[in-house]
Design an enzyme around this catalytic site. Sequence first.
Site, mmCIF file in Angstrom:
data_model
loop_
_atom_site.group_PDB
_atom_site.id
_atom_site.type_symbol
_atom_site.label_atom_id
_atom_site.label_comp_id
_atom_site.label_asym_id
_atom_site.label_seq_id
_atom_site.Cartn_x
_atom_site.Cartn_y
_atom_site.Cartn_z
ATOM 1 N N TYR A 1 0.844 -1.193 0.000
ATOM 2 C CA TYR A 1 0.000 0.000 0.000
ATOM 3 C C TYR A 1 0.877 1.239 0.000
ATOM 4 C CZ TYR A 1 0.830 1.122 4.946
ATOM 5 O OH TYR A 1 1.409 1.469 6.143
ATOM 6 N N CYS A 2 0.255 2.388 -0.328
ATOM 7 C CA CYS A 2 0.943 3.676 -0.325
ATOM 8 C C CYS A 2 -0.057 4.741 0.119
ATOM 9 C CB CYS A 2 1.538 3.982 -1.704
ATOM 10 S SG CYS A 2 0.301 4.143 -3.001
ATOM 11 N N GLU A 3 0.114 5.956 -0.339
ATOM 12 C CA GLU A 3 -0.770 7.056 0.044
ATOM 13 C C GLU A 3 -2.130 6.971 -0.659
ATOM 14 O OE1 GLU A 3 -1.314 10.596 2.351
ATOM 15 O OE2 GLU A 3 0.387 9.265 2.309
#
Length: 102
Positions: free
Chosen positions: A63-65
């Site tokens: 996951y990321c932003e």
Amino acid sequence: MRFHNINIRNIITEALNYNGIIVDVREKKEFEQGHIPMAINIPLSQIKTGKISLPKGKVLLVYCETGARSTMAAKELAEKGYKVINTIGGILEYRGGLTKKA
């Protein structure tokens, strides 16, 4: 290689179901400001260089932003032979509590 997508809200449940590793692909400063519990930090920039050592037998949930960097990371990792699940929505869509310590 291929990967599939899940909603970010299911990341912890899926990590437990697969006995997987949650990987935050944001930069270290972003990670330190708050991350999903149980996550480790391996920035996308590091994944692209190939300087990573994760077990290939484990499922990696990335996951990321917002979901853009995690999609790129999922492609890179899948091409390197990892089992990958990408999360859609990024941490901005995550509704659980965050851990603030690195």
